[in-house]
Design a protein around this motif. Structure first.
Motif: not given
Length: 608
Positions: A548-562
């Motif tokens: 992703a261009c920037e971290s995708i914020k979600q509720d709960g556990d965050q996915p692995d994001t680069i």
């Protein structure tokens, strides 16, 4: 692509020129020629259509020997393949060779005709020869005349010049097309590619944009675009860097992934103006006929097919032309409806792909306005048989899984999209924006390659996996398809790609804690839609890996994001290809497969 060779020495340089031309034959060409300064201080010119072998035969009939000369292989742009259009071109005691496109040649031709100059060719290069001659009449100095002419030229060029009044001096200049100066022992050489000169030297001065130079046996003087004397350092040619050797890399595939910034830069060389593209590089009559195109058909196979799918988004959204993309093996066996004024684009790395080549041949009788080949091999069958050609310059690609060939195809297709937009005279701001974005790509790709350590760690998660999903939306859906193809090709993991919105129509049934789901999530107009799709995966325990261009914020556990660099939306498909290539490579290492030669596959598919 055209090739230039030049030399000044204290021996006969004709063999050097011919060997240099032979070493440039990989570029593709339709004629060749030399101009040599004889002992009588006269220029002797010999030209021939066809291959360098034909030029050699002509030289046996009409020998040309001397200690200074220039040579050229030409790929027709202005004027059809014919001896009268072959380089070198002459005027009033001078001869020149030229790579590139002179955009204002028509206005200059008209002015020079009014001055009494006669034209024997249809080329833009002869215009330059007469222009220099005209300035020489006024100044009496070759250097002064050369500089004055350069200041009048608009477009891209690499030029080499000899003049009978200065039989011991060789001149050259570059703007938008490559040119290097070879350094010998009391000898100097020049070429459009250092490979042409490796038989005589491995020391080079690389000219920069706007440079022009004066070469003698004893020395080399270089000036920049402001006519200020500059020093360009002598560099030893790094044979390993551009050879078939893997060098410091473990596999060809990794080497080729890291060669992409240079491959993209090479593909763009000579194709861009300040805020526009140079459309004449496509070939004879292409520039005027592009404006007549009303429909696009793209035909390709495998990775090249994915490049075509990305181009459909660009062409339809920017130019407003309907664009149809087909797999070549299907296209050639069905009844094809060809609307009036349709351009057929065929894409192939090798130019020998059997299905794509057969599709081009099938299309000859289908009523297309013209055919265009996008290819990495200048002398290939596809390039020779198409009406127009747009060459990528990825260099040799040894790994079976295509990497730099794919990204240079994307670059060529975005360039073509921009050309189609430009000839219609609308949205000049979008044309300029595309050009700026294309110029930025080599640097942006270089940044993406620094993500390799983080991607290496992610690859460990695939050690015991047998299936994977790839998700994307818009032009990044084909990029997801390409990522899935790379993973299955070299790691033998079953991988499929879906438009993210299709998850709920079936593929979601496959998602569980054992299913890696790789998503391509640039910051564009579809990002919020994609976030919802990823929530569906997360809710079912899928292992999310997100680029992703920037971290995708979600509720709960965050996915692995680069996170990848922020770029213009139009080039993000090229950028997001890079981490998917690196991921597939490192997963293959984890799996212990043969990365460069995956089972059951061949580099060039020359059978049906």
């Amino acid at each position: 692509m055209c090739g230039i060779v030049g030399a000044i020495a204290q021996r006969n340089i004709t063999p050097i020129l011919l060997e240099g031309l032979r070493r440039l034959e990989y570029r593709g060409y339709d004629s060749a020629g030399v101009a040599v300064m004889t002992a009588a201080r006269q220029i002797q010119r010999v030209r021939a259509t066809g291959k360098v072998a034909e030029l050699e035969e002509a030289l046996r009939t009409d020998p040309a020997t001397g200690a200074m000369g220039i040579a050229h292989t030409r790929w027709a742009t202005h004027g059809k393949p014919a001896e009268r259009n072959a380089h070198p071109h002459v005027s009033d005691g001078l001869a020149i060779v030229h790579n590139g496109i002179i955009e204002n040649h028509s206005a200059l031709r008209s002015r020079l005709s009014d001055m009494g100059y006669m034209f024997t060719s249809e080329t833009d290069t002869e215009v330059v020869a007469h222009l220099i001659a005209a300035h020489y009449r006024q100044s009496g100095s070759v250097l002064t005349a050369f500089r004055a002419a350069l200041k009048e030229l608009h477009g891209a060029y690499a030029l080499a010049l000899v003049h009978e009044d200065e039989p011991d001096t060789l001149y050259c200049a570059r703007m938008g097309s490559p040119l290097v100066i070879g350094v010998g022992c009391e000898e100097h050489y020049l070429a459009s590619d250092p490979l042409a000169l490796l038989q005589v030297t491995d020391r080079f001065r690389y000219l920069e944009e706007g440079d022009h130079a004066q070469l003698t046996c004893d020395g080399c003087s270089i000036w920049d675009a402001r006519d200020q004397i500059v020093e360009r350092p002598v560099q030893q040619y790094e044979h390993a860097a551009l050879s078939m050797d893997k060098g410091e890399y473990r596999h060809y595939m990794l080497k080729e992934i890291f060669e992409q910034p240079q491959a993209i830069a090479d593909t763009l060389t000579g194709t861009l103006g300040d805020n526009h593209v140079l459309t004449a590089i496509l070939g004879p009559d292409a520039e005027s006929r592009l404006a007549d195109v009303r429909h696009i058909h793209i035909v390709a196979c495998g990775t090249s097919f994915h490049a075509g799918l990305v181009a459909r988004y660009w062409i339809e959204s920017q130019v407003g032309l309907p664009c149809q993309v087909e797999v070549a093996s299907e296209y050639r066996y069905r009844t094809v409806v060809v609307p009036d004024n349709t351009l057929l684009i065929t894409i192939s790395q090798s130019g020998e792909t059997a299905d794509t080549l057969a599709a081009l041949r099938f299309a000859r009788n289908e009523g297309y306005l013209a055919t265009l080949a996008i290819c990495n091999v200048a002398g290939s069958s596809l390039v020779r048989e198409a009406d127009w050609r747009l060459l990528t310059h990825a260099g040799p690609e040894i790994g079976v899984a295509s990497t730099k060939a794919f990204t240079t195809q994307l670059v060529a297709l975005l360039w073509l999209t921009t050309a189609l937009l430009q000839v219609r005279g609308k949205a000049p701001e979008q044309v300029a924006r595309n050009v700026s974005a294309l110029r930025s790509l080599p640097g942006v790709i270089g940044e993406a390659l620094t993500l390799e350590p983080a991607i290496t760690r992610l690859a460990e998660r695939f050690a015991n996996k047998h299936h994977a999903l790839f998700l994307g939306r818009g032009p990044h859906y084909p990029i997801a398809m390409e990522g899935a193809l790379k993973l299955k090709e070299i790691s033998y993991i079953h991988a499929e790609a879906y438009a993210a919105g299709e998850l709920k129509h079936g593929p979601l049934a496959l998602v569980d804690e054992d299913m890696p789901v790789v998503s391509v999530a640039p910051s564009d107009s579809l990002l919020e839609k994609l976030k919802s799709n990823l929530e569906e995966v997360r809710a079912r325990g899928g292992q999310l890996i997100t680029f992703a261009c920037e971290s995708i914020k979600q509720d709960g556990d965050q996915p692995d994001t680069i996170a990848l660099p922020q770029v213009d939306e139009v080039i993000s498909p090229v950028l997001y290809t890079i981490p998917l290539q690196l991921l597939s490579y490192h997963v293959a290492l984890v799996k212990g497969t043969d990365v460069d030669k995956p089972r059951n596959l061949a580099k060039s598919v020359t059978v049906e």
